[in-house]
Design a protein around this motif. Structure first.
Motif, PDB file in Angstrom:
ATOM      1  N   VAL A  16       0.829  -1.204   0.000  1.00 57.96           N
ATOM      2  CA  VAL A  16       0.000   0.000   0.000  1.00 57.96           C
ATOM      3  C   VAL A  16       0.866   1.257   0.000  1.00 57.96           C
ATOM      4  N   LEU A  40      -8.671   0.790   0.996  1.00 55.59           N
ATOM      5  CA  LEU A  40      -7.934   1.715   1.864  1.00 55.59           C
ATOM      6  C   LEU A  40      -8.863   2.756   2.477  1.00 55.59           C
ATOM      7  N   ASP A  41     -10.038   2.300   2.920  1.00 50.73           N
ATOM      8  CA  ASP A  41     -10.930   3.205   3.631  1.00 50.73           C
ATOM      9  C   ASP A  41     -10.334   3.495   5.009  1.00 50.73           C
ATOM     10  N   SER A  42     -11.031   4.248   5.821  1.00 49.56           N
ATOM     11  CA  SER A  42     -10.485   4.676   7.111  1.00 49.56           C
ATOM     12  C   SER A  42     -10.041   3.527   8.013  1.00 49.56           C
ATOM     13  N   SER A  44      -9.097   0.496   7.261  1.00 54.28           N
ATOM     14  CA  SER A  44      -7.930  -0.150   6.653  1.00 54.28           C
ATOM     15  C   SER A  44      -6.697   0.730   6.763  1.00 54.28           C
ATOM     16  N   ARG A  45      -6.833   1.997   6.453  1.00 56.33           N
ATOM     17  CA  ARG A  45      -5.701   2.937   6.506  1.00 56.33           C
ATOM     18  C   ARG A  45      -5.205   3.064   7.941  1.00 56.33           C
ATOM     19  N   ASN A  46      -6.101   3.166   8.903  1.00 55.49           N
ATOM     20  CA  ASN A  46      -5.700   3.272  10.310  1.00 55.49           C
ATOM     21  C   ASN A  46      -4.941   2.026  10.751  1.00 55.49           C
ATOM     22  N   ASP A  49      -1.452   1.974   9.037  1.00 51.40           N
ATOM     23  CA  ASP A  49      -0.556   2.962   9.652  1.00 51.40           C
ATOM     24  C   ASP A  49      -0.060   2.493  11.013  1.00 51.40           C
ATOM     25  N   ARG A  68      -3.083  -4.680  -1.000  1.00 53.18           N
ATOM     26  CA  ARG A  68      -4.465  -4.865  -1.435  1.00 53.18           C
ATOM     27  C   ARG A  68      -4.529  -5.878  -2.571  1.00 53.18           C
TER      28      ARG A  68
END
Length: 125
Positions: A16, A40-42, A44-46, A49, A68
């Protein structure tokens, strides 16, 4: 779906973060923490990270990969932890991203791989 004691299939994916990884470049050299996310919604991104922030505290004997792109047998969302020879020690396939293992839980699996003794487990190679 892959299970513990299976072998990681050979793959070539983009993380990613935009880095390409050929599994053959780490096979027999590094352990692997592979995380498959559907988007990569919130959430997933959180998760990605937080995971990569913890990965910095890990040793250089482990590759942490969040992707992904589909890999045969890897659940999505899901996590696979494997040793340097590709033997899978742990698989998680929860229905929701929020139910994936925490970064600390994955660090514990990495530590287990670093300290386990195959001969002690009756798996002399």
């Amino acid at each position: 779906m892959l299970q513990p004691d299976d072998t990681v299939p050979n793959f070539d994916v983009m993380s990613v973060g935009g880095e390409r990884l050929h599994y053959s470049s780490i096979w027999q050299r590094k352990n692997l923490v592979l995380v498959m996310l559907p988007d990569l919604d919130s959430p997933s991104r959180n998760y990605a990270d937080a995971l990569m922030a913890h990965a910095g505290g890990s040793n250089d004997d482990t590759t942490w990969l969040v992707t992904r792109e589909r890999i045969r047998g890897v659940p999505c969302p899901g996590v696979v932890v494997a040793d340097r020879w590709g033997e899978i020690a742990y698989v998680a396939a929860p229905p929701r991203i929020e139910d994936l293992p925490t970064p600390d839980e994955l660090l514990a699996w990495v530590e287990y791989l670093e300290h386990r003794c195959p001969e002690c487990e009756g798996e002399a190679r």
